[in-house]
Write a protein that holds these residues in place. Structure first.
Motif, PDB file in Angstrom:
ATOM      1  N   GLY A 118       0.859  -1.123  -0.362  1.00  0.00           N
ATOM      2  CA  GLY A 118      -0.318  -0.006  -0.478  1.00  0.00           C
ATOM      3  C   GLY A 118       0.757   0.932  -0.146  1.00  0.00           C
ATOM      4  N   PRO A 119       0.275   2.381  -0.208  1.00  0.00           N
ATOM      5  CA  PRO A 119       0.956   3.877  -0.498  1.00  0.00           C
ATOM      6  C   PRO A 119       1.556   4.339   1.084  1.00  0.00           C
ATOM      7  CG  PRO A 119      -1.324   3.642  -1.916  1.00  0.00           C
ATOM      8  CD  PRO A 119      -0.813   2.179  -0.697  1.00  0.00           C
ATOM      9  N   ARG A 120       0.984   3.594   1.944  1.00  0.00           N
ATOM     10  CA  ARG A 120       1.564   3.905   2.899  1.00  0.00           C
ATOM     11  C   ARG A 120       3.214   3.823   3.376  1.00  0.00           C
ATOM     12  NH1 ARG A 120      -1.321   3.400   9.025  1.00  0.00           N
ATOM     13  NH2 ARG A 120       0.290   4.756  10.550  1.00  0.00           N
ATOM     14  N   GLN A 121       3.280   2.914   2.967  1.00  0.00           N
ATOM     15  CA  GLN A 121       4.381   2.023   3.587  1.00  0.00           C
ATOM     16  C   GLN A 121       5.311   1.688   2.636  1.00  0.00           C
ATOM     17  OE1 GLN A 121       2.856  -1.908   5.154  1.00  0.00           O
ATOM     18  NE2 GLN A 121       4.463  -1.081   6.418  1.00  0.00           N
ATOM     19  N   PHE A 122       4.996   1.556   1.171  1.00  0.00           N
ATOM     20  CA  PHE A 122       6.271   1.649  -0.032  1.00  0.00           C
ATOM     21  C   PHE A 122       5.710   2.244  -1.153  1.00  0.00           C
ATOM     22  CE2 PHE A 122       6.260  -2.454   2.249  1.00  0.00           C
ATOM     23  CZ  PHE A 122       8.238  -3.110   1.893  1.00  0.00           C
ATOM     24  N   HIS A 123       6.472   2.879  -2.166  1.00  0.00           N
ATOM     25  CA  HIS A 123       6.261   3.337  -3.827  1.00  0.00           C
ATOM     26  C   HIS A 123       5.823   2.339  -4.731  1.00  0.00           C
ATOM     27  CE1 HIS A 123       8.215   7.099  -2.055  1.00  0.00           C
ATOM     28  NE2 HIS A 123       8.854   6.740  -1.606  1.00  0.00           N
ATOM     29  N   ALA A 124       5.048   2.213  -5.431  1.00  0.00           N
ATOM     30  CA  ALA A 124       4.666   2.251  -6.560  1.00  0.00           C
ATOM     31  C   ALA A 124       5.768   1.085  -6.931  1.00  0.00           C
ATOM     32  CB  ALA A 124       3.695   2.657  -7.415  1.00  0.00           C
ATOM     33  N   ALA A 145       8.223   6.747 -15.635  1.00  0.00           N
ATOM     34  CA  ALA A 145       8.327   5.858 -14.630  1.00  0.00           C
ATOM     35  C   ALA A 145       9.696   5.756 -13.802  1.00  0.00           C
ATOM     36  CB  ALA A 145       8.670   4.912 -15.547  1.00  0.00           C
ATOM     37  N   GLU A 146      10.276   5.753 -14.951  1.00  0.00           N
ATOM     38  CA  GLU A 146      11.731   5.144 -13.814  1.00  0.00           C
ATOM     39  C   GLU A 146      12.537   6.793 -13.270  1.00  0.00           C
ATOM     40  OE1 GLU A 146      15.264   6.002 -16.532  1.00  0.00           O
ATOM     41  OE2 GLU A 146      15.931   3.633 -16.166  1.00  0.00           O
ATOM     42  N   THR A 147      12.219   8.061 -13.277  1.00  0.00           N
ATOM     43  CA  THR A 147      12.863   9.017 -12.831  1.00  0.00           C
ATOM     44  C   THR A 147      11.964   8.494 -11.031  1.00  0.00           C
ATOM     45  OG1 THR A 147      11.021  10.519 -13.990  1.00  0.00           O
ATOM     46  CG2 THR A 147      12.665  10.645 -14.414  1.00  0.00           C
ATOM     47  N   SER A 148      10.537   8.099 -11.150  1.00  0.00           N
ATOM     48  CA  SER A 148       9.960   8.012  -9.889  1.00  0.00           C
ATOM     49  C   SER A 148      10.276   6.566  -9.107  1.00  0.00           C
ATOM     50  CB  SER A 148       8.632   8.262 -10.079  1.00  0.00           C
ATOM     51  OG  SER A 148       7.715   7.616 -11.182  1.00  0.00           O
ATOM     52  N   ASP A 149      11.178   6.065  -9.966  1.00  0.00           N
ATOM     53  CA  ASP A 149      11.590   4.672  -9.689  1.00  0.00           C
ATOM     54  C   ASP A 149      10.506   4.467 -10.089  1.00  0.00           C
ATOM     55  OD1 ASP A 149      13.898   3.145  -8.661  1.00  0.00           O
ATOM     56  OD2 ASP A 149      13.673   3.139  -6.273  1.00  0.00           O
ATOM     57  N   LYS A 150       9.908   3.573 -10.730  1.00  0.00           N
ATOM     58  CA  LYS A 150       8.822   2.705 -11.033  1.00  0.00           C
ATOM     59  C   LYS A 150       9.330   1.392 -12.208  1.00  0.00           C
ATOM     60  CE  LYS A 150       5.453   5.123  -9.063  1.00  0.00           C
ATOM     61  NZ  LYS A 150       6.501   6.145  -8.782  1.00  0.00           N
ATOM     62  N   ASP A 151       8.947   0.326 -12.442  1.00  0.00           N
ATOM     63  CA  ASP A 151       9.117  -0.555 -13.799  1.00  0.00           C
ATOM     64  C   ASP A 151       8.049  -0.316 -14.578  1.00  0.00           C
ATOM     65  OD1 ASP A 151      12.132  -1.238 -14.441  1.00  0.00           O
ATOM     66  OD2 ASP A 151      10.848  -2.259 -12.081  1.00  0.00           O
ATOM     67  N   VAL A 152       7.874  -0.639 -16.091  1.00  0.00           N
ATOM     68  CA  VAL A 152       6.781   0.112 -17.083  1.00  0.00           C
ATOM     69  C   VAL A 152       6.057  -2.027 -17.249  1.00  0.00           C
ATOM     70  CG1 VAL A 152       5.646   0.231 -18.777  1.00  0.00           C
ATOM     71  CG2 VAL A 152       7.292   2.013 -17.665  1.00  0.00           C
ATOM     72  N   LEU A 153       5.290  -1.941 -16.854  1.00  0.00           N
ATOM     73  CA  LEU A 153       4.549  -3.480 -16.459  1.00  0.00           C
ATOM     74  C   LEU A 153       3.219  -3.712 -17.600  1.00  0.00           C
ATOM     75  CD1 LEU A 153       3.872  -6.168 -16.121  1.00  0.00           C
ATOM     76  CD2 LEU A 153       2.740  -5.692 -14.307  1.00  0.00           C
ATOM     77  N   ILE A 154       3.541  -3.945 -19.026  1.00  0.00           N
ATOM     78  CA  ILE A 154       2.371  -3.564 -19.498  1.00  0.00           C
ATOM     79  C   ILE A 154       1.484  -4.862 -19.691  1.00  0.00           C
ATOM     80  CG2 ILE A 154       2.108  -4.129 -22.285  1.00  0.00           C
ATOM     81  CD1 ILE A 154       4.426  -2.398 -22.484  1.00  0.00           C
ATOM     82  N   LEU A 155      -0.079  -5.115 -19.589  1.00  0.00           N
ATOM     83  CA  LEU A 155      -0.443  -5.589 -19.194  1.00  0.00           C
ATOM     84  C   LEU A 155      -1.548  -6.652 -21.162  1.00  0.00           C
ATOM     85  CD1 LEU A 155      -1.677  -5.950 -16.046  1.00  0.00           C
ATOM     86  CD2 LEU A 155      -0.140  -7.597 -16.860  1.00  0.00           C
ATOM     87  N   ARG A 156      -1.063  -7.622 -21.384  1.00  0.00           N
ATOM     88  CA  ARG A 156      -2.393  -8.330 -22.527  1.00  0.00           C
ATOM     89  C   ARG A 156      -3.321  -8.845 -22.528  1.00  0.00           C
ATOM     90  NH1 ARG A 156       0.368  -9.732 -29.253  1.00  0.00           N
ATOM     91  NH2 ARG A 156      -1.770 -10.675 -29.785  1.00  0.00           N
ATOM     92  N   VAL A 157      -3.863  -8.212 -22.856  1.00  0.00           N
ATOM     93  CA  VAL A 157      -5.210  -9.360 -22.712  1.00  0.00           C
ATOM     94  C   VAL A 157      -5.797  -9.524 -23.666  1.00  0.00           C
ATOM     95  CG1 VAL A 157      -7.858  -9.024 -21.482  1.00  0.00           C
ATOM     96  CG2 VAL A 157      -6.335  -7.406 -20.991  1.00  0.00           C
ATOM     97  N   ASN A 158      -5.950 -10.898 -23.893  1.00  0.00           N
ATOM     98  CA  ASN A 158      -6.165 -11.318 -24.762  1.00  0.00           C
ATOM     99  C   ASN A 158      -7.615 -12.182 -24.847  1.00  0.00           C
ATOM    100  OD1 ASN A 158      -3.424 -11.735 -26.252  1.00  0.00           O
ATOM    101  ND2 ASN A 158      -2.669 -13.320 -23.891  1.00  0.00           N
ATOM    102  N   GLU A 159      -8.158 -11.842 -25.772  1.00  0.00           N
ATOM    103  CA  GLU A 159     -10.262 -12.901 -25.997  1.00  0.00           C
ATOM    104  C   GLU A 159      -9.966 -13.568 -26.893  1.00  0.00           C
ATOM    105  OE1 GLU A 159     -12.355  -8.660 -27.090  1.00  0.00           O
ATOM    106  OE2 GLU A 159     -10.578  -8.458 -28.537  1.00  0.00           O
ATOM    107  N   PRO A 160     -10.945 -14.253 -26.488  1.00  0.00           N
ATOM    108  CA  PRO A 160     -11.254 -15.162 -27.601  1.00  0.00           C
ATOM    109  C   PRO A 160     -12.437 -14.955 -28.783  1.00  0.00           C
ATOM    110  CG  PRO A 160     -13.114 -15.213 -25.334  1.00  0.00           C
ATOM    111  CD  PRO A 160     -12.020 -14.112 -25.651  1.00  0.00           C
ATOM    112  N   LYS A 161     -12.343 -15.110 -30.047  1.00  0.00           N
ATOM    113  CA  LYS A 161     -12.714 -15.049 -31.207  1.00  0.00           C
ATOM    114  C   LYS A 161     -13.841 -14.765 -31.049  1.00  0.00           C
ATOM    115  CE  LYS A 161     -13.114 -16.193 -36.111  1.00  0.00           C
ATOM    116  NZ  LYS A 161     -12.911 -16.936 -37.530  1.00  0.00           N
ATOM    117  N   ASP A 162     -14.605 -13.277 -31.598  1.00  0.00           N
ATOM    118  CA  ASP A 162     -15.892 -13.235 -31.416  1.00  0.00           C
ATOM    119  C   ASP A 162     -16.373 -12.550 -30.120  1.00  0.00           C
ATOM    120  OD1 ASP A 162     -16.229 -13.126 -34.218  1.00  0.00           O
ATOM    121  OD2 ASP A 162     -17.205 -15.317 -33.988  1.00  0.00           O
TER     122      ASP A 162
END
Length: 242
Positions: free
Chosen positions: A155-161, A190-207
């Motif tokens: 959580g934000p109270r104890q840790f940075h993101a 993100a780097e200047t605030s000591d964070k990494d970038v996490l990309i989440l790719r959502v894969n959906e079924p056809k139609d």
């Protein structure tokens, strides 16, 4: 090179901080009351410290009169929930009742339709939210840093993101986030605030049609992770010398 996430603790004395539950308590079928205002779900303080309990157990929402949690002490303060977290609390955990401004309860389908009008990628972000929550991350809005979510260890109270999260689907090439210079800009922010970038790719079924999707349809989506971190040759060499 082995990847390890950053867990940067905030300065200050948090030794007396008690780690709370990841989800709010739900005794005897109690449900919080919220109103969907088109941008968020607003939960009112019908009892003393009610919204503070909801915030503290899982770090949900932010106080309407406070920078973070509802700590202003003002009697008219409310708790503002993001669309994804409100949806999870209401339709997955069944501890929140969402109504419209006419005091009529909103069904799952009506809520999804309204959320999609505000954000056409809502359903995919909801899937990403549940995915991150299943990994025990604390999730907050990432709009301040140009992303979808920020995720924290406890959580934000104890840790940075630790991560700035971007969510996309298979047609991500057309998303402005993923134009080369924009993605690099996001990574630098993100780097200047000591964070990494996490990309989440959502894969959906056809139609797949998110506008007609049911809660069960979330189980048909799969998610891939990609972490963007600038390669630092000096740090790499030092890590090998240890």
């Amino acid at each position: 090179m082995e990847f390890t996430a950053h867990f940067k603790r905030k300065r200050g004395n948090c030794k007396d901080f008690i780690k709370l539950a990841p989800f709010p308590p739900n005794s005897k079928g109690f449900r919080y009351q919220g109103v969907f205002n088109g941008l968020s779900v607003e939960v009112f303080n019908t009892e003393q410290n009610l919204i503070k309990t909801l915030h503290d157990n899982g770090c949900y929402g932010k106080g309407s009169n406070s920078r973070g949690g509802p700590i202003s002490g003002e009697p008219d303060e409310t708790l503002l929930l993001g669309l994804e977290e409100a949806c999870v609390l209401a339709y997955s955990l069944n501890i929140l009742e969402i109504k419209d401004t006419a005091n009529k309860e909103i069904t799952w389908q009506a809520y999804v339709q309204a959320a999609l009008e505000y954000d056409k990628e809502f359903f995919y972000k909801l899937a990403a939210y549940l995915y991150l929550k299943s990994k025990n991350w604390i999730i907050k809005s990432g709009i301040k840093f140009g992303g979808d979510f920020l995720i924290y260890k406890d959580g934000p109270r104890q840790f940075h993101a630790s991560f700035l999260v971007l969510v996309h689907t298979a047609d991500y090439i057309n998303h402005p986030h993923y134009v080369g210079k924009n993605l690099k800009g996001t990574q630098r922010v993100a780097e200047t605030s000591d964070k990494d970038v996490l990309i989440l790719r959502v894969n959906e079924p056809k139609d797949f049609d998110s506008a007609l999707a049911t809660p069960a349809a979330l189980e048909t989506l799969t998610i891939d992770e990609t972490v963007i971190r600038r390669f630092n040759y000096t740090s790499f060499v030092q890590s090998k010398q240890k």
